[in-house]
Design an enzyme around this catalytic site. Structure first.
Site, PDB file in Angstrom:
ATOM      1  N   LYS A 170       0.801  -1.239   0.000  1.00 27.97           N
ATOM      2  CA  LYS A 170       0.000   0.000   0.000  1.00 27.97           C
ATOM      3  C   LYS A 170       0.828   1.281   0.000  1.00 27.97           C
ATOM      4  O   LYS A 170       0.425   2.272  -0.592  1.00 27.97           O
ATOM      5  CB  LYS A 170      -0.937   0.019   1.216  1.00 27.97           C
ATOM      6  CG  LYS A 170      -2.123  -0.895   1.098  1.00 27.97           C
ATOM      7  CD  LYS A 170      -3.027  -0.707   2.321  1.00 27.97           C
ATOM      8  CE  LYS A 170      -4.190  -1.654   2.305  1.00 27.97           C
ATOM      9  NZ  LYS A 170      -5.115  -1.428   3.426  1.00 27.97           N
ATOM     10  N   ASP A 202      -9.903   3.185   2.106  1.00 29.14           N
ATOM     11  CA  ASP A 202      -9.985   2.720   3.503  1.00 29.14           C
ATOM     12  C   ASP A 202     -10.532   3.841   4.382  1.00 29.14           C
ATOM     13  O   ASP A 202     -11.304   3.604   5.310  1.00 29.14           O
ATOM     14  CB  ASP A 202      -8.604   2.317   4.032  1.00 29.14           C
ATOM     15  CG  ASP A 202      -8.203   0.919   3.574  1.00 29.14           C
ATOM     16  OD1 ASP A 202      -9.101   0.116   3.269  1.00 29.14           O
ATOM     17  OD2 ASP A 202      -6.987   0.643   3.518  1.00 29.14           O
TER      18      ASP A 202
HETATM   19  P1  NAP Z   1       0.165  -2.599  10.577  1.00 31.05           P
HETATM   20  O1  NAP Z   1       0.644  -1.615   9.572  1.00 31.05           O
HETATM   21  O2  NAP Z   1       0.955  -3.834  10.871  1.00 31.05           O
HETATM   22  O3  NAP Z   1      -0.047  -1.759  11.939  1.00 31.05           O
HETATM   23  C1  NAP Z   1      -0.488  -2.325  13.136  1.00 31.05           C
HETATM   24  C2  NAP Z   1       0.142  -1.537  14.298  1.00 31.05           C
HETATM   25  O4  NAP Z   1      -0.353  -2.053  15.526  1.00 31.05           O
HETATM   26  C3  NAP Z   1       1.666  -1.647  14.332  1.00 31.05           C
HETATM   27  O5  NAP Z   1       2.231  -0.401  14.612  1.00 31.05           O
HETATM   28  C4  NAP Z   1       1.892  -2.619  15.484  1.00 31.05           C
HETATM   29  O6  NAP Z   1       3.135  -2.427  16.101  1.00 31.05           O
HETATM   30  C5  NAP Z   1       0.763  -2.255  16.422  1.00 31.05           C
HETATM   31  N1  NAP Z   1       0.442  -3.307  17.374  1.00 31.05           N
HETATM   32  C6  NAP Z   1       0.400  -4.645  17.177  1.00 31.05           C
HETATM   33  N2  NAP Z   1       0.008  -5.263  18.308  1.00 31.05           N
HETATM   34  C7  NAP Z   1      -0.195  -4.294  19.242  1.00 31.05           C
HETATM   35  C8  NAP Z   1      -0.627  -4.310  20.595  1.00 31.05           C
HETATM   36  N3  NAP Z   1      -0.897  -5.451  21.253  1.00 31.05           N
HETATM   37  N4  NAP Z   1      -0.718  -3.131  21.252  1.00 31.05           N
HETATM   38  C9  NAP Z   1      -0.430  -1.963  20.627  1.00 31.05           C
HETATM   39  N5  NAP Z   1      -0.026  -1.890  19.335  1.00 31.05           N
HETATM   40  C10 NAP Z   1       0.083  -3.048  18.657  1.00 31.05           C
HETATM   41  O7  NAP Z   1      -1.295  -3.126  10.199  1.00 31.05           O
HETATM   42  P2  NAP Z   1      -2.446  -2.261   9.495  1.00 31.05           P
HETATM   43  O8  NAP Z   1      -2.339  -2.390   8.035  1.00 31.05           O
HETATM   44  O9  NAP Z   1      -2.439  -0.929  10.112  1.00 31.05           O
HETATM   45  O10 NAP Z   1      -3.737  -3.091   9.933  1.00 31.05           O
HETATM   46  C11 NAP Z   1      -4.136  -3.218  11.286  1.00 31.05           C
HETATM   47  C12 NAP Z   1      -5.341  -4.121  11.375  1.00 31.05           C
HETATM   48  O11 NAP Z   1      -6.457  -3.501  10.743  1.00 31.05           O
HETATM   49  C13 NAP Z   1      -5.146  -5.466  10.663  1.00 31.05           C
HETATM   50  O12 NAP Z   1      -5.666  -6.479  11.461  1.00 31.05           O
HETATM   51  C14 NAP Z   1      -5.947  -5.341   9.406  1.00 31.05           C
HETATM   52  O13 NAP Z   1      -6.470  -6.581   8.969  1.00 31.05           O
HETATM   53  C15 NAP Z   1      -7.071  -4.418   9.859  1.00 31.05           C
HETATM   54  N6  NAP Z   1      -7.649  -3.677   8.737  1.00 31.05           N
HETATM   55  C16 NAP Z   1      -8.962  -3.855   8.490  1.00 31.05           C
HETATM   56  C17 NAP Z   1      -9.544  -3.174   7.445  1.00 31.05           C
HETATM   57  C18 NAP Z   1     -11.010  -3.378   7.175  1.00 31.05           C
HETATM   58  O14 NAP Z   1     -11.449  -3.053   6.058  1.00 31.05           O
HETATM   59  N7  NAP Z   1     -11.766  -3.848   8.116  1.00 31.05           N
HETATM   60  C19 NAP Z   1      -8.796  -2.300   6.650  1.00 31.05           C
HETATM   61  C20 NAP Z   1      -7.436  -2.121   6.952  1.00 31.05           C
HETATM   62  C21 NAP Z   1      -6.863  -2.839   8.006  1.00 31.05           C
HETATM   63  P3  NAP Z   1       4.361  -3.375  15.650  1.00 31.05           P
HETATM   64  O15 NAP Z   1       4.606  -3.118  14.213  1.00 31.05           O
HETATM   65  O16 NAP Z   1       5.442  -2.909  16.547  1.00 31.05           O
HETATM   66  O17 NAP Z   1       3.894  -4.785  15.907  1.00 31.05           O
END
Ligand code: NAP
Length: 288
Positions: free
Chosen positions: A72, A108
């Site tokens: 992305k 998004d």
């Molecule tokens: P990402 O870029 O990996 O970001 C997730 C963030 O959360 C990272 O900074 C991570 O830190 C942090 N994190 C992980 N575990 C944590 C915890 N226990 N406490 C605090 N922070 C924590 O992922 P993303 O693309 O943003 O997506 C996040 C989630 O949203 C995913 O599950 C994705 O499937 C979902 N999502 C859903 C939709 C939808 O349409 N429903 C759309 C987009 C995303 P670290 O990197 O240090 O682990």
């Protein structure tokens, strides 16, 4: 299987992996129900082949694609133009190909906002919102909430430097919304929870059925709402727990459908019948 002929327009998804994606099912359902001669295919694109894959959109006249993890952010420099919201967020999840000119969009953000209003009935104007996770999804969510004139957004991550970087990025961009960075730690958040109107989970916690550990969510006021971007067959542990405590809470299936509807509209100029994509997703993951 529908008839495919020389007029069939091709759409798809670039991701790595793509095998788990629900997008082909919801887009193909909409094409079929709306009588549009088009097909949506998953393309497994390894990171080192992304540039070639983007060029192939022009060579093969592929009309548009969604872009997902891990492409992305990097795809932003491979398209010819960025729509305003994609530029703000710094990530693209939808590419439109018009006469070989590729424009990157981010649905998004609008998808989250549409689901926040439609599924949770929440208006962020003047509200205090805590977002857990400082990754790509948080950027889209925070942009939507800033555009929706939230009063205060706290970005909490396990990695404080990451939360701080993102808070600094947003602080310069929008007037009227205060942005703070926080450590996502039960003690650090405890004093804040009673002041929060909306809690958003933008971490992957819950994808494998796991829960946040140590947070006392009962500190949230009972009027608070909860939006979990994660979705799973029986909703997520966060949503189930908070609903059982009496809070309004939804998972991210509505956002997935809404970002799909926005992408579909960008590609075809048409909106799928309301609820069609969400119903397809519900059926796929919940058998409903
Ligand atoms: P990402 O870029 O990996 O970001 C997730 C963030 O959360 C990272 O900074 C991570 O830190 C942090 N994190 C992980 N575990 C944590 C915890 N226990 N406490 C605090 N922070 C924590 O992922 P993303 O693309 O943003 O997506 C996040 C989630 O949203 C995913 O599950 C994705 O499937 C979902 N999502 C859903 C939709 C939808 O349409 N429903 C759309 C987009 C995303 P670290 O990197 O240090 O682990």
């Amino acid at each position: 299987m529908r008839d495919i002929d020389g007029h069939t327009r091709i759409y798809g998804l670039f991701g790595f992996p793509v095998e788990h994606s629900l997008s082909p099912a919801m887009h193909n359902e909409a094409f079929e129900k709306m009588g549009i001669n088009a097909l949506y295919l998953p393309f497994r694109v390894a990171p080192e082949r992304l540039e070639e894959a983007v060029s192939s959109l022009r060579a093969l006249a592929i009309a548009g694609v969604n872009v997902t993890i891990p492409h992305k952010e990097r795809v932003c420099v491979l398209v010819d133009d960025l729509a305003a919201e994609a530029r703000l967020i710094g990530a693209v999840n939808t590419i439109v190909n018009r006469q070989e000119k590729l424009t990157g969009h981010n649905t998004d953000c609008s998808g989250f906002m549409a689901s926040l209003t439609g599924d949770l009935g929440f208006d962020p104007r003047g509200k205090r919102i805590l977002v857990l996770g400082a990754g790509g999804a948080c950027r889209a969510v925070a942009t939507g909430l800033c555009l929706g004139r939230a009063a205060w957004i706290g970005i909490a991550d396990g990695d404080m430097a990451k939360a701080r970087r993102l808070a600094r990025f947003f602080s310069g961009q929008f007037e009227g919304t205060q942005i703070a960075s926080l450590l996502c730690d039960p003690q650090a958040l405890a004093a804040l929870l009673p002041t929060i109107d909306l809690l958003v989970n933008a971490t992957p916690v819950g994808m494998r059925g796991e829960s946040f550990v140590g947070h006392d969510w009962r500190l949230l006021p009972l009027s608070a709402a909860v939006y979990d971007l994660v979705y799973s067959p029986h909703s997520t542990p966060l949503v189930r727990t908070l609903r059982a405590m009496g809070y309004r809470a939804v998972d991210g299936l509505g956002m997935l459908a809404a970002q799909g509807e926005e992408a579909f509209n960008l590609w075809t100029g048409k909106r799928p019948p309301p609820g069609l994509m969400k119903m397809r997703l519900e059926k796929l993951i919940r058998g409903g």
